[in-house]
Write a protein that holds these residues in place. Structure first.
Motif, PDB file in Angstrom:
ATOM      1  N   ALA A 174      52.281-134.591 -69.144  1.00  0.00           N
ATOM      2  CA  ALA A 174      51.543-135.632 -68.568  1.00  0.00           C
ATOM      3  C   ALA A 174      50.455-135.989 -69.640  1.00  0.00           C
ATOM      4  O   ALA A 174      49.397-135.333 -69.985  1.00  0.00           O
ATOM      5  CB  ALA A 174      50.637-135.135 -67.395  1.00  0.00           C
ATOM      6  N   GLN A 175      50.963-136.895 -70.377  1.00  0.00           N
ATOM      7  CA  GLN A 175      50.140-137.506 -71.754  1.00  0.00           C
ATOM      8  C   GLN A 175      49.154-138.398 -71.273  1.00  0.00           C
ATOM      9  O   GLN A 175      49.287-139.198 -70.057  1.00  0.00           O
ATOM     10  CB  GLN A 175      51.190-138.303 -72.534  1.00  0.00           C
ATOM     11  N   THR A 176      48.131-138.655 -71.971  1.00  0.00           N
ATOM     12  CA  THR A 176      46.756-139.398 -71.608  1.00  0.00           C
ATOM     13  C   THR A 176      47.286-140.971 -71.298  1.00  0.00           C
ATOM     14  O   THR A 176      47.064-141.532 -70.272  1.00  0.00           O
ATOM     15  CB  THR A 176      45.993-139.402 -72.696  1.00  0.00           C
ATOM     16  N   GLY A 177      47.879-141.544 -72.269  1.00  0.00           N
ATOM     17  CA  GLY A 177      48.295-142.823 -72.260  1.00  0.00           C
ATOM     18  C   GLY A 177      48.960-143.148 -73.657  1.00  0.00           C
ATOM     19  O   GLY A 177      49.560-142.434 -74.459  1.00  0.00           O
ATOM     20  N   ALA A 178      48.642-144.405 -74.061  1.00  0.00           N
ATOM     21  CA  ALA A 178      48.976-145.174 -75.420  1.00  0.00           C
ATOM     22  C   ALA A 178      48.063-145.673 -76.212  1.00  0.00           C
ATOM     23  O   ALA A 178      48.290-146.747 -76.572  1.00  0.00           O
ATOM     24  CB  ALA A 178      50.367-145.676 -75.328  1.00  0.00           C
ATOM     25  N   GLU A 179      46.606-145.280 -75.919  1.00  0.00           N
ATOM     26  CA  GLU A 179      45.543-145.997 -76.320  1.00  0.00           C
ATOM     27  C   GLU A 179      45.283-146.399 -77.837  1.00  0.00           C
ATOM     28  O   GLU A 179      44.450-147.216 -77.922  1.00  0.00           O
ATOM     29  CB  GLU A 179      44.407-145.410 -75.353  1.00  0.00           C
ATOM     30  N   SER A 180      45.840-145.529 -78.560  1.00  0.00           N
ATOM     31  CA  SER A 180      45.495-145.706 -79.809  1.00  0.00           C
ATOM     32  C   SER A 180      46.503-145.034 -80.506  1.00  0.00           C
ATOM     33  O   SER A 180      47.502-144.396 -80.508  1.00  0.00           O
ATOM     34  CB  SER A 180      44.269-144.512 -80.153  1.00  0.00           C
ATOM     35  N   GLY A 181      46.233-145.389 -82.076  1.00  0.00           N
ATOM     36  CA  GLY A 181      47.157-144.876 -82.969  1.00  0.00           C
ATOM     37  C   GLY A 181      47.190-143.338 -83.151  1.00  0.00           C
ATOM     38  O   GLY A 181      48.369-142.597 -83.175  1.00  0.00           O
ATOM     39  N   ASN A 218      45.685-144.081 -69.316  1.00  0.00           N
ATOM     40  CA  ASN A 218      44.283-143.740 -69.467  1.00  0.00           C
ATOM     41  C   ASN A 218      43.685-143.715 -68.018  1.00  0.00           C
ATOM     42  O   ASN A 218      42.319-143.659 -67.945  1.00  0.00           O
ATOM     43  CB  ASN A 218      43.498-144.713 -70.174  1.00  0.00           C
ATOM     44  N   ASP A 219      44.624-143.632 -66.965  1.00  0.00           N
ATOM     45  CA  ASP A 219      44.202-143.409 -65.455  1.00  0.00           C
ATOM     46  C   ASP A 219      44.146-142.117 -65.314  1.00  0.00           C
ATOM     47  O   ASP A 219      45.204-141.515 -64.770  1.00  0.00           O
ATOM     48  CB  ASP A 219      45.011-144.430 -64.827  1.00  0.00           C
ATOM     49  N   PRO A 220      42.828-141.442 -64.843  1.00  0.00           N
ATOM     50  CA  PRO A 220      42.932-140.056 -64.331  1.00  0.00           C
ATOM     51  C   PRO A 220      43.769-139.859 -63.135  1.00  0.00           C
ATOM     52  O   PRO A 220      44.388-138.995 -63.058  1.00  0.00           O
ATOM     53  CB  PRO A 220      41.500-139.766 -64.158  1.00  0.00           C
ATOM     54  N   ALA A 221      43.730-140.897 -61.880  1.00  0.00           N
ATOM     55  CA  ALA A 221      44.256-140.376 -60.801  1.00  0.00           C
ATOM     56  C   ALA A 221      45.926-140.431 -60.941  1.00  0.00           C
ATOM     57  O   ALA A 221      46.550-139.723 -60.489  1.00  0.00           O
ATOM     58  CB  ALA A 221      43.781-141.709 -59.940  1.00  0.00           C
ATOM     59  N   ALA A 222      46.374-141.509 -61.954  1.00  0.00           N
ATOM     60  CA  ALA A 222      47.638-141.693 -62.068  1.00  0.00           C
ATOM     61  C   ALA A 222      48.246-140.213 -62.916  1.00  0.00           C
ATOM     62  O   ALA A 222      49.196-139.784 -62.488  1.00  0.00           O
ATOM     63  CB  ALA A 222      48.089-142.682 -63.051  1.00  0.00           C
ATOM     64  N   ASP A 254      36.928-133.739 -65.678  1.00  0.00           N
ATOM     65  CA  ASP A 254      36.698-133.282 -64.262  1.00  0.00           C
ATOM     66  C   ASP A 254      38.017-133.776 -63.435  1.00  0.00           C
ATOM     67  O   ASP A 254      38.692-134.644 -63.841  1.00  0.00           O
ATOM     68  CB  ASP A 254      35.166-133.933 -63.835  1.00  0.00           C
ATOM     69  N   GLY A 255      38.016-132.998 -62.152  1.00  0.00           N
ATOM     70  CA  GLY A 255      38.927-133.353 -61.365  1.00  0.00           C
ATOM     71  C   GLY A 255      40.305-132.566 -61.354  1.00  0.00           C
ATOM     72  O   GLY A 255      41.210-133.053 -60.355  1.00  0.00           O
ATOM     73  N   TRP A 256      40.162-131.633 -61.909  1.00  0.00           N
ATOM     74  CA  TRP A 256      41.480-131.029 -62.261  1.00  0.00           C
ATOM     75  C   TRP A 256      41.621-129.594 -61.260  1.00  0.00           C
ATOM     76  O   TRP A 256      42.677-129.010 -61.131  1.00  0.00           O
ATOM     77  CB  TRP A 256      41.631-130.544 -63.692  1.00  0.00           C
ATOM     78  N   ASP A 257      40.566-129.045 -60.698  1.00  0.00           N
ATOM     79  CA  ASP A 257      40.712-127.956 -60.121  1.00  0.00           C
ATOM     80  C   ASP A 257      41.779-128.006 -59.000  1.00  0.00           C
ATOM     81  O   ASP A 257      42.614-126.926 -59.087  1.00  0.00           O
ATOM     82  CB  ASP A 257      39.299-127.526 -59.303  1.00  0.00           C
ATOM     83  N   ASP A 258      42.086-128.845 -57.945  1.00  0.00           N
ATOM     84  CA  ASP A 258      42.986-128.747 -57.286  1.00  0.00           C
ATOM     85  C   ASP A 258      44.402-128.623 -57.519  1.00  0.00           C
ATOM     86  O   ASP A 258      45.054-127.884 -56.970  1.00  0.00           O
ATOM     87  CB  ASP A 258      42.767-129.979 -56.036  1.00  0.00           C
ATOM     88  N   LEU A 277      30.136-146.829 -80.524  1.00  0.00           N
ATOM     89  CA  LEU A 277      31.490-147.037 -79.797  1.00  0.00           C
ATOM     90  C   LEU A 277      31.925-145.686 -79.085  1.00  0.00           C
ATOM     91  O   LEU A 277      32.753-144.933 -79.815  1.00  0.00           O
ATOM     92  CB  LEU A 277      32.351-148.032 -80.672  1.00  0.00           C
ATOM     93  N   GLU A 278      31.648-145.540 -77.948  1.00  0.00           N
ATOM     94  CA  GLU A 278      32.074-144.495 -77.308  1.00  0.00           C
ATOM     95  C   GLU A 278      33.506-144.183 -76.868  1.00  0.00           C
ATOM     96  O   GLU A 278      33.984-145.232 -76.601  1.00  0.00           O
ATOM     97  CB  GLU A 278      31.033-144.137 -76.055  1.00  0.00           C
ATOM     98  N   GLY A 279      34.021-142.876 -76.915  1.00  0.00           N
ATOM     99  CA  GLY A 279      35.139-142.811 -76.308  1.00  0.00           C
ATOM    100  C   GLY A 279      35.546-142.996 -74.958  1.00  0.00           C
ATOM    101  O   GLY A 279      34.540-143.245 -74.170  1.00  0.00           O
ATOM    102  N   THR A 280      36.593-142.651 -74.190  1.00  0.00           N
ATOM    103  CA  THR A 280      36.822-142.877 -72.694  1.00  0.00           C
ATOM    104  C   THR A 280      35.580-141.998 -72.063  1.00  0.00           C
ATOM    105  O   THR A 280      35.581-140.951 -72.294  1.00  0.00           O
ATOM    106  CB  THR A 280      38.029-142.367 -72.542  1.00  0.00           C
ATOM    107  N   THR A 281      34.991-142.744 -71.182  1.00  0.00           N
ATOM    108  CA  THR A 281      33.971-141.986 -70.406  1.00  0.00           C
ATOM    109  C   THR A 281      34.309-140.740 -69.521  1.00  0.00           C
ATOM    110  O   THR A 281      35.546-140.858 -69.093  1.00  0.00           O
ATOM    111  CB  THR A 281      33.538-143.014 -69.290  1.00  0.00           C
ATOM    112  N   GLY A 282      33.751-139.723 -69.865  1.00  0.00           N
ATOM    113  CA  GLY A 282      34.069-138.417 -69.002  1.00  0.00           C
ATOM    114  C   GLY A 282      35.299-137.690 -69.779  1.00  0.00           C
ATOM    115  O   GLY A 282      35.572-136.530 -69.171  1.00  0.00           O
ATOM    116  N   SER A 283      35.612-138.076 -71.058  1.00  0.00           N
ATOM    117  CA  SER A 283      36.645-137.340 -71.697  1.00  0.00           C
ATOM    118  C   SER A 283      35.914-136.234 -72.733  1.00  0.00           C
ATOM    119  O   SER A 283      34.731-136.552 -72.998  1.00  0.00           O
ATOM    120  CB  SER A 283      37.415-138.359 -72.717  1.00  0.00           C
TER     121      SER A 283
END
Ligand code: GZL
Ligand code: ZN
Length: 336
Positions: free
Chosen positions: A53-60, A88-92, A116-120, A179-185
């Protein structure tokens, strides 16, 4: 927590040399592709099915990390890789992991978008007897819900970037935008904390800090907003949590008639090819590396876990730092 450091050369090399700092029996333990990985445990080399389960394709950086993972979890190495990029979608990303569990894969690897959100879902994988290995970013869930994590010390990366800024600007009143990275990462949280620690007591003031979601477009549009609010003259320094957002900021500064790297200094993290080129071109002033070549080590950890071989809970891959001169010396030989 004691840290196990892996040298960059070993990570990029053919087999993962594991410098286990925790016990003498593991000292210099070399894990290589011959390690039995059969989940059947009978020593035959059955194919290992891994859901990634990869994060996405957001950057080099992400592209280089995906390439490293796909090269390592290859058929030749005894794997059948089921790949999902979560955009980049945590729910997906969590539903992708649930699908892997339902498919009954042998192991799951996750590069978690946010902490966050990984416990279950990690508990569900554990209940299903499917081991989970984390690569790249970390989670806030209890570490008995995954076998191991391999990645980078984001906090140290932030400290190194901040130490450069403190050295460069020290007691000169300096207006900085972030310029902050993904919020919550984890990288966004840790790189901010490390940098702020390193500039404590200097005359560097953070006049604004917003997320560009680790993308070039995100960095560009946030920087356009900063220029509209503060003017080119109101900004002395940009701290971008990754190269891609720094490259977006360069576009915005040039479009407004500014000279990035001179009127406005820029410090970023990653050291991917495009970022290093901008550093050589003088448009970025300093880059802290974040090594994306984690595939070999992650694949070895999965094989070890399935073979019942003990693994460390954390594996840190070491990072370097680059000035403009140092980038010019190494840019042609870097693997990403
Ligand atoms: C860091 C990684 C970050 C990179 C960004 O290990 O998670 O995500 O710094 C990427 O470029 O998008
Ligand atoms: Zn700290």
């Amino acid at each position: 927590m004691r840290k196990t450091f892996i040298s960059t050369m070993a990570v990029a090399g053919a087999s993962a040399l594991v410098l286990a700092g925790c016990s003498s029996s593991d000292e210099g333990k070399v894990a290589d592709d011959t390690t039995a990985g059969a989940s059947g445990g009978d020593g035959t080399s059955e194919v290992i099915t891994v859901g990634f389960a990869q994060t996405g394709a957001e950057s080099g950086w992400r592209s280089a990390n995906t390439e490293s993972m796909q090269n390592a979890f290859s058929e030749d190495n005894g794997f059948d890789l089921v790949f999902n990029a979560a955009d980049n979608d945590p729910a997906a990303q969590i539903s992708a992991v649930r699908n892997f569990i339902n498919q009954g894969v042998d192991a799951i690897v996750i590069a978690p978008v946010v902490e966050d959100g990984w416990d279950d879902v990690l508990q569900e994988a554990k209940d299903a007897g499917i081991p989970v290995v984390l690569e790249d970013r970390t989670v806030s869930a209890s570490d008995d819900l995954y076998e191991s994590w391999v990645g980078l010390d984001f906090h140290a990366e932030g400290v190194k970037a901040g130490e450069w800024a403190a050295e460069e600007f020290g007691d000169t009143p300096t207006n900085m935008v972030v310029l902050e990275g993904t919020t919550g990462s984890a990288p966004a949280n840790e790189r901010a904390a490390g940098f702020d620690e390193a500039i404590a007591g200097t005359a560097i003031e953070t006049i604004d800090s917003q997320t560009g979601d680790f993308t070039r477009d995100g960095g560009k549009s946030v920087m356009e907003g900063y220029i509209a609010n503060y003017g080119l003259d109101g900004i002395d320094l940009v701290y971008a949590h990754n190269d891609d957002m720094g490259l977006g900021a360069i576009e915005a500064i040039e479009a407004a008639g500014g000279t990035p790297g001179e009127d406005i200094k820029i410090v970023t993290i990653d050291a991917v090819k495009d970022g290093m080129q901008a550093l050589v071109d003088g448009k970025i002033n300093y880059i802290v590396e974040c090594n994306p070549m984690l595939g070999e080590l992650a694949a070895q950890i999965v094989k070890d876990v399935l073979a019942g071989t003990e693994v460390e809970k954390t594996y840190y891959v070491e990072d370097q730092t680059f000035t403009q001169e140092q980038a010019a010396e190494v840019i042609d030989e870097r693997p990403y």
